[in-house]
Enzyme design. Structure first.
Site, short mmCIF file in Angstrom:
data_model
loop_
_atom_site.label_atom_id
_atom_site.label_comp_id
_atom_site.label_asym_id
_atom_site.label_seq_id
_atom_site.Cartn_x
_atom_site.Cartn_y
_atom_site.Cartn_z
N CYS A 76 3.37 1.54 1.75
CA CYS A 76 2.69 1.81 3.01
C CYS A 76 3.31 0.90 4.07
CB CYS A 76 1.20 1.50 2.86
SG CYS A 76 0.25 1.67 4.37
N HIS A 197 3.65 8.76 4.54
CA HIS A 197 3.03 10.09 4.61
C HIS A 197 3.99 11.13 5.22
CE1 HIS A 197 -0.81 8.05 3.93
NE2 HIS A 197 -1.43 9.20 3.94
N1 DGL Z 1 1.47 5.77 4.44
C1 DGL Z 1 1.03 4.77 5.37
C2 DGL Z 1 2.24 4.13 6.05
O1 DGL Z 1 3.33 4.20 5.50
C3 DGL Z 1 0.02 5.39 6.28
C4 DGL Z 1 -0.80 4.42 6.97
C5 DGL Z 1 -2.13 4.93 7.44
O2 DGL Z 1 -3.04 5.00 6.62
O3 DGL Z 1 -2.28 5.21 8.63
O4 DGL Z 1 2.14 3.52 7.09
#
Ligand code: DGL
Length: 276
Positions: A76, A197
């Site tokens: 993330c 995402h």
């Molecule tokens: N997959 C997360 C990232 O790489 C998403 C973060 C979120 O929850 O907004 O930042």
């Protein structure tokens, strides 16, 4: 509960995005045990404060440690931007000096210089990642000749978390943010998808991406970097158990998680609920 005699590699994300990283890691490093934790109940993290992202991420990392993980990947960008440094420097020495937590921003910035011919790079990410300035700062250390422009895409993660990718609404926001980034700098030839995402919106992105622009998504980049890390740290490699087993945990409804995660992961996912 997980088999606590084993030491799976922990993969953490606020929601589904980390599955794009787990998929690539498991393809490149099959045979290891993996434990995925999606904090879907509190996703998205992208618009939350530094303190909140740090608090949630540390809580999830400690949870993964208590389930046997010796090595945790923050799959993330938002957590990597806002919590990783504190966890590595402040918390780990106190709570688990022999365990390790790695992020996704550093491996991505290490390779970006190889791709851009014009020397102009774009970064798409959550509001948290973009306002942290982590990408421009890290890129400037390694490739000071590169010009970097960024664009926050606050609607993209909610679209994925709500499984709204194949909709006109998703196309609208993807086109809007992509155009806004490219308007800032007409010479951009490489775009970092700085959120795990975003590969789940790849079909939408490709509809609006002008020819000749390279998209860097993080799954393979992080997988190569982890392979390299395990080679350089045999003491950690030996601790990671090798039963080829996957376990999935979500802080939200397992039914919703399994339906979406199976599609994102490309194989059946049966998760368990974890109350934090
Ligand atoms: N997959 C997360 C990232 O790489 C998403 C973060 C979120 O929850 O907004 O930042």
């Amino acid at each position: 509960m997980p088999d606590l005699t084993k030491n799976p590699i922990g993969i953490f994300d606020s929601g589904y995005g980390g599955l794009t990283v787990l998929k690539a890691i498991a393809e490149e490093l099959p045979g290891y045990d993996y434990l995925y934790l999606g904090d879907n109940a509190r996703a998205p993290y992208g618009n939350r404060s530094f303190e909140t992202v740090y608090e949630y991420t540390l809580e999830c990392v400690q949870q993964l440690f208590s389930m046997g993980c010796e090595l945790v990947i923050l799959a993330c960008n938002t957590a990597s931007a806002k919590a990783l440094r504190n966890i590595q420097q402040k918390d780990l020495p106190l709570i688990a000096p022999h365990k390790r937590v790695l992020g996704v921003i550093r491996p991505t910035t290490e390779i970006v210089g190889k791709y851009s011919k014009t020397g102009h790079v774009g970064v798409l990410g959550t509001t948290g990642t973009i306002t942290s300035n982590s990408y421009p700062i890290e890129i400037a250390k390694l490739f000071p000749q590169l010009t970097v422009h960024q664009e926050a895409c606050p609607m993209w993660v909610p679209l994925v978390e709500n499984y709204e990718m194949a909709t006109a609404g998703a196309d609208y926001f993807v086109e809007k943010n992509l155009n806004s980034l490219l308007t800032k700098d007409k010479n951009i030839d490489t775009i970092i998808l700085g959120c795990t995402h975003y590969p789940l919106l790849i079909q939408n992105i490709k509809k609006f991406l002008p020819e000749g622009i390279t998209l860097l998504s993080q799954g393979d980049i992080v997988a190569h970097s982890l392979t390299d890390y395990l080679k350089r740290h045999p003491e950690m490699e030996q601790k990671c158990s090798k039963g080829g087993k996957f376990q999935f945990f979500t802080t939200d409804s397992t039914e919703n998680f399994d339906a979406a995660a199976s599609l994102f992961f490309g194989a059946e996912v049966k998760s368990k609920h974890l109350a934090l």
